[in-house]
Design a protein around this motif. Structure first.
Motif, PDB file in Angstrom:
ATOM      1  N   PRO A 231       0.823  -1.221   0.000  1.00 31.79           N
ATOM      2  CA  PRO A 231       0.000   0.000   0.000  1.00 31.79           C
ATOM      3  C   PRO A 231       0.857   1.272   0.000  1.00 31.79           C
ATOM      4  CG  PRO A 231      -0.850  -1.572   1.586  1.00 31.79           C
ATOM      5  CD  PRO A 231       0.431  -2.157   1.049  1.00 31.79           C
ATOM      6  N   GLU A 232       2.016   1.219   0.651  1.00 33.59           N
ATOM      7  CA  GLU A 232       2.905   2.388   0.686  1.00 33.59           C
ATOM      8  C   GLU A 232       3.415   2.694  -0.731  1.00 33.59           C
ATOM      9  OE1 GLU A 232       3.569   4.600   2.779  1.00 33.59           O
ATOM     10  OE2 GLU A 232       5.338   5.541   1.892  1.00 33.59           O
ATOM     11  N   ILE A 233       3.768   1.634  -1.469  1.00 34.03           N
ATOM     12  CA  ILE A 233       4.211   1.834  -2.856  1.00 34.03           C
ATOM     13  C   ILE A 233       3.049   2.395  -3.677  1.00 34.03           C
ATOM     14  CG2 ILE A 233       4.914   0.600  -4.962  1.00 34.03           C
ATOM     15  CD1 ILE A 233       6.532  -1.273  -3.119  1.00 34.03           C
ATOM     16  N   ALA A 234       1.864   1.812  -3.493  1.00 33.23           N
ATOM     17  CA  ALA A 234       0.688   2.263  -4.251  1.00 33.23           C
ATOM     18  C   ALA A 234       0.426   3.746  -3.981  1.00 33.23           C
ATOM     19  CB  ALA A 234      -0.520   1.411  -3.879  1.00 33.23           C
ATOM     20  N   ARG A 235       0.617   4.137  -2.720  1.00 26.54           N
ATOM     21  CA  ARG A 235       0.380   5.535  -2.352  1.00 26.54           C
ATOM     22  C   ARG A 235       1.356   6.448  -3.107  1.00 26.54           C
ATOM     23  NH1 ARG A 235       2.205   9.210   0.679  1.00 26.54           N
ATOM     24  NH2 ARG A 235       3.983   8.044   1.485  1.00 26.54           N
ATOM     25  N   ARG A 236       2.628   6.038  -3.138  1.00 22.05           N
ATOM     26  CA  ARG A 236       3.638   6.865  -3.819  1.00 22.05           C
ATOM     27  C   ARG A 236       3.395   6.917  -5.331  1.00 22.05           C
ATOM     28  NH1 ARG A 236       9.389   6.919  -0.982  1.00 22.05           N
ATOM     29  NH2 ARG A 236       8.762   6.562   1.166  1.00 22.05           N
ATOM     30  N   VAL A 237       2.968   5.768  -5.885  1.00 23.67           N
ATOM     31  CA  VAL A 237       2.728   5.741  -7.331  1.00 23.67           C
ATOM     32  C   VAL A 237       1.529   6.627  -7.672  1.00 23.67           C
ATOM     33  CG1 VAL A 237       2.126   4.265  -9.296  1.00 23.67           C
ATOM     34  CG2 VAL A 237       3.799   3.465  -7.611  1.00 23.67           C
ATOM     35  N   LYS A 238       0.516   6.577  -6.798  1.00 21.76           N
ATOM     36  CA  LYS A 238      -0.680   7.404  -7.025  1.00 21.76           C
ATOM     37  C   LYS A 238      -0.289   8.893  -7.012  1.00 21.76           C
ATOM     38  CE  LYS A 238      -5.410   7.856  -5.266  1.00 21.76           C
ATOM     39  NZ  LYS A 238      -5.502   9.019  -4.376  1.00 21.76           N
ATOM     40  N   ALA A 239       0.531   9.257  -6.030  1.00 18.14           N
ATOM     41  CA  ALA A 239       0.964  10.667  -5.936  1.00 18.14           C
ATOM     42  C   ALA A 239       1.734  11.050  -7.203  1.00 18.14           C
ATOM     43  CB  ALA A 239       1.826  10.864  -4.695  1.00 18.14           C
ATOM     44  N   PHE A 240       2.594  10.136  -7.673  1.00 15.34           N
ATOM     45  CA  PHE A 240       3.380  10.425  -8.882  1.00 15.34           C
ATOM     46  C   PHE A 240       2.446  10.599 -10.084  1.00 15.34           C
ATOM     47  CE2 PHE A 240       5.376   9.004 -12.800  1.00 15.34           C
ATOM     48  CZ  PHE A 240       6.502   9.818 -12.854  1.00 15.34           C
ATOM     49  N   SER A 241       1.482   9.677 -10.208  1.00 12.79           N
ATOM     50  CA  SER A 241       0.591   9.711 -11.374  1.00 12.79           C
ATOM     51  C   SER A 241      -0.285  10.963 -11.354  1.00 12.79           C
ATOM     52  CB  SER A 241      -0.289   8.464 -11.415  1.00 12.79           C
ATOM     53  OG  SER A 241       0.517   7.362 -11.700  1.00 12.79           O
ATOM     54  N   GLU A 242      -0.668  11.407 -10.151  1.00 10.85           N
ATOM     55  CA  GLU A 242      -1.481  12.625 -10.069  1.00 10.85           C
ATOM     56  C   GLU A 242      -0.658  13.842 -10.512  1.00 10.85           C
ATOM     57  OE1 GLU A 242      -4.586  10.969  -6.758  1.00 10.85           O
ATOM     58  OE2 GLU A 242      -3.104  12.468  -6.118  1.00 10.85           O
ATOM     59  N   ALA A 243       0.623  13.811 -10.147  1.00 12.39           N
ATOM     60  CA  ALA A 243       1.496  14.930 -10.526  1.00 12.39           C
ATOM     61  C   ALA A 243       1.894  14.850 -12.009  1.00 12.39           C
ATOM     62  CB  ALA A 243       2.737  14.935  -9.642  1.00 12.39           C
ATOM     63  N   HIS A 244       1.924  13.633 -12.566  1.00 12.90           N
ATOM     64  CA  HIS A 244       2.355  13.429 -13.967  1.00 12.90           C
ATOM     65  C   HIS A 244       1.337  12.548 -14.683  1.00 12.90           C
ATOM     66  CE1 HIS A 244       6.024  14.010 -11.526  1.00 12.90           C
ATOM     67  NE2 HIS A 244       6.380  14.794 -12.528  1.00 12.90           N
ATOM     68  N   PRO A 245       0.123  13.073 -14.902  1.00  7.48           N
ATOM     69  CA  PRO A 245      -0.939  12.212 -15.460  1.00  7.48           C
ATOM     70  C   PRO A 245      -0.583  11.650 -16.837  1.00  7.48           C
ATOM     71  CG  PRO A 245      -1.653  14.508 -15.288  1.00  7.48           C
ATOM     72  CD  PRO A 245      -0.310  14.432 -14.649  1.00  7.48           C
ATOM     73  N   GLU A 246       0.377  12.266 -17.529  1.00  7.45           N
ATOM     74  CA  GLU A 246       0.738  11.798 -18.878  1.00  7.45           C
ATOM     75  C   GLU A 246       1.707  10.615 -18.842  1.00  7.45           C
ATOM     76  OE1 GLU A 246       1.939  14.330 -17.253  1.00  7.45           O
ATOM     77  OE2 GLU A 246       4.086  13.992 -17.382  1.00  7.45           O
ATOM     78  N   ALA A 247       2.302  10.328 -17.672  1.00  7.75           N
ATOM     79  CA  ALA A 247       3.353   9.297 -17.606  1.00  7.75           C
ATOM     80  C   ALA A 247       2.729   7.897 -17.613  1.00  7.75           C
ATOM     81  CB  ALA A 247       4.188   9.489 -16.346  1.00  7.75           C
ATOM     82  N   PRO A 248       3.065   7.072 -18.623  1.00  6.24           N
ATOM     83  CA  PRO A 248       2.488   5.718 -18.686  1.00  6.24           C
ATOM     84  C   PRO A 248       3.256   4.773 -17.754  1.00  6.24           C
ATOM     85  CG  PRO A 248       3.867   6.141 -20.609  1.00  6.24           C
ATOM     86  CD  PRO A 248       4.006   7.333 -19.723  1.00  6.24           C
ATOM     87  N   VAL A 249       2.720   4.580 -16.564  1.00  8.27           N
ATOM     88  CA  VAL A 249       3.424   3.811 -15.523  1.00  8.27           C
ATOM     89  C   VAL A 249       3.246   2.311 -15.759  1.00  8.27           C
ATOM     90  CG1 VAL A 249       3.410   3.284 -13.046  1.00  8.27           C
ATOM     91  CG2 VAL A 249       3.214   5.656 -13.823  1.00  8.27           C
ATOM     92  N   ILE A 250       4.352   1.558 -15.637  1.00  9.21           N
ATOM     93  CA  ILE A 250       4.296   0.088 -15.725  1.00  9.21           C
ATOM     94  C   ILE A 250       4.630  -0.468 -14.347  1.00  9.21           C
ATOM     95  CG2 ILE A 250       5.324  -1.971 -16.764  1.00  9.21           C
ATOM     96  CD1 ILE A 250       5.863  -0.339 -19.275  1.00  9.21           C
ATOM     97  N   ARG A 251       3.760  -1.345 -13.848  1.00  6.26           N
ATOM     98  CA  ARG A 251       3.920  -1.845 -12.478  1.00  6.26           C
ATOM     99  C   ARG A 251       4.570  -3.224 -12.453  1.00  6.26           C
ATOM    100  NH1 ARG A 251      -0.288   1.586 -12.458  1.00  6.26           N
ATOM    101  NH2 ARG A 251      -0.628   2.832 -10.576  1.00  6.26           N
TER     102      ARG A 251
END
Ligand code: MLT
Length: 408
Positions: free
Chosen positions: A18-38
């Motif tokens: 969940p801690e990783i998910a939280r950080r990824v969510k924050a990143f994606s909100e700040a960079h909505p264009e970034a195509p994140v691969i998990r």
């Protein structure tokens, strides 16, 4: 006012994923264009095997009829599933495990935590470092540890460092312990133990009256025919070990939920009065009281894993993820990184480059390549300076993630 379980207040940070998910969510909100691969949490991505889906569909149809309807099932699991498991997973490998020793459940994470219910508070506990965090956190929650030190290690636990030098297979403890958590193929390092290495542990446990909690959730990923899949392949293990298994990773049941725990008859612990007590009876009592079993539909799906079609489909699924692991290993090595694991396990364990710490590498990969992994330090102090990538993803995502890392 109601009193809380103060042991929870000893827990460090949030649970890792969940801690990783939280950080990824924050990143994606700040960079909505970034195509994140998990490639962080070891969650499967490929569809359920057709044999399992078909069996579950039939079970749903049956549930719609008066004759085929099932209410509460046996808390230990239906006999037909327990028999299939005993036959295919154990007896076929020469292990003496019977259907009544199999307890079907909704997950190895739950079972490996819940098992503490039947074990005394005074046990001296050994865990590897790094380790699947659930073993440690469940002991903290149950009040079986002291406080954490600055490095995140809890008082009262014996930590067995697993490093490149010992092949990520834990050395025997120097001080006596009663309860030992082992996981092979290993999460997070992807290491695997040989017959000889497991025998050392079984001999230790028998000599010291210790209990091994053996997590074999990733056994399906072993390809080397010389390697043991179950601790019960080792002589004497029935007298000193409980094993956890899961359908999550081999058959893609992370969302469907089905697993099982093996508690051999005749395996004993000791009461406070010093009398031997059979653990099977205690676990049976615990499950009958606190658990109502896995749904009929899901157990039918799990049973289908053992059908000829199911076996073929599960082998293909595991093979697919292992090809991903081979690609990850090859590409990261070509990028100059030191890689471990990923050959008998779906996890690749990486030495972080350029002196970056684990979270530093996490931020670097997420920020620059938009690839999510798991920081090794999240698995324990000795995981600092390492990083885990999971092979559970589509081929397109794995290829793309590797391309981005190569170009970093
Ligand atoms: C992991 O990523 O370590 C796994 O998802 C753990 C689990 O199965 O709970």
């Amino acid at each position: 006012m109601v009193q809380v379980n103060d042991s929870y207040l000893k827990l460090k940070a949030g649970y890792l994923f969940p801690e990783i998910a939280r950080r990824v969510k924050a990143f994606s909100e700040a960079h909505p264009e970034a195509p994140v691969i998990r490639l962080g949490i070891g969650d499967v991505t490929e569809p359920l095997p057709a044999a399992c889906r078909e069996a579950m569909k039939q079970a749903i149809e049956a549930m719609g009829t008066r004759e085929g309807f099932h209410g509460y099932g046996p808390e230990q699991g239906y006999a037909w599933l327990r028999e299939a498991i005993a036959r295919h997973d154990f007896q076929s490998r020469g292990c003496e495990v019977s259907a009544e020793e199999i307890f079907v459940s909704d997950g190895s994470k739950c079972d490996s935590s819940n098992i503490l219910d039947i074990l005394g508070a005074g046990n001296r506990i050994a865990v590897t470092d790094p380790v699947y965090p659930v073993y440690v956190d469940s002991n903290v929650m149950a009040g079986r540890t002291g406080e954490a030190d600055a490095g995140g290690r809890y008082g009262g636990l014996t930590y067995l460092p697993i490093t490149a030098a010992n092949g990520f297979v834990a050395p025997l403890p120097e001080q006596p312990v009663d309860l030992i958590y082992l996981c092979f193929p290993n999460n997070p390092t992807g290491a695997v133990a040989t017959q000889e290495q497991l025998k050392q542990w079984v001999d230790y446990a028998l000599a010291h009256d210790a209990l091994i909690l053996f997590d074999a959730a990733y056994e399906a990923f072993i390809t080397d025919p010389e390697l043991p899949h179950s601790i019960y392949e080792i002589e004497g293990a029935r007298r000193c070990a409980i094993e956890f298994r899961s359908f999550s990773k081999n058959a893609g049941f992370t969302g469907t939920r089905c697993a099982f725990t093996v508690v051999p008859r005749g395996l004993t612990g000791r009461s406070a009065a010093g009398e031997p007590v059979e653990l099977w009876g205690l676990w049976n009592r615990r499950q009958s009281t606190k658990f109502n079993g896995v749904s009929y539909i899901v157990q039918r799906g799990a049973e289908a894993v053992y059908s000829p079609k199911g076996q073929e489909q599960v082998r293909a699924l595991v093979g697919f993820y292992m090809e991903n692991a081979a690609i990850i290993r090859r590409e990261l090595a070509a990028a100059g990184l030191q890689v471990y694991g990923g050959e008998q396990a779906p996890y690749v364990w990486i030495k972080t480059p350029d002196g970056l710490d684990s979270w530093g590498f996490f931020d670097h990969l997420l920020g620059k390549a938009h690839v999510v992994g798991t920081p090794g330090s999240g698995f324990g102090a000795a995981g600092e300076g390492y990083f885990r990538l999971s092979a559970f993803n589509s081929r397109a995502n794995v290829d793309e993630a590797m391309r981005r890392i190569r170009e970093l």
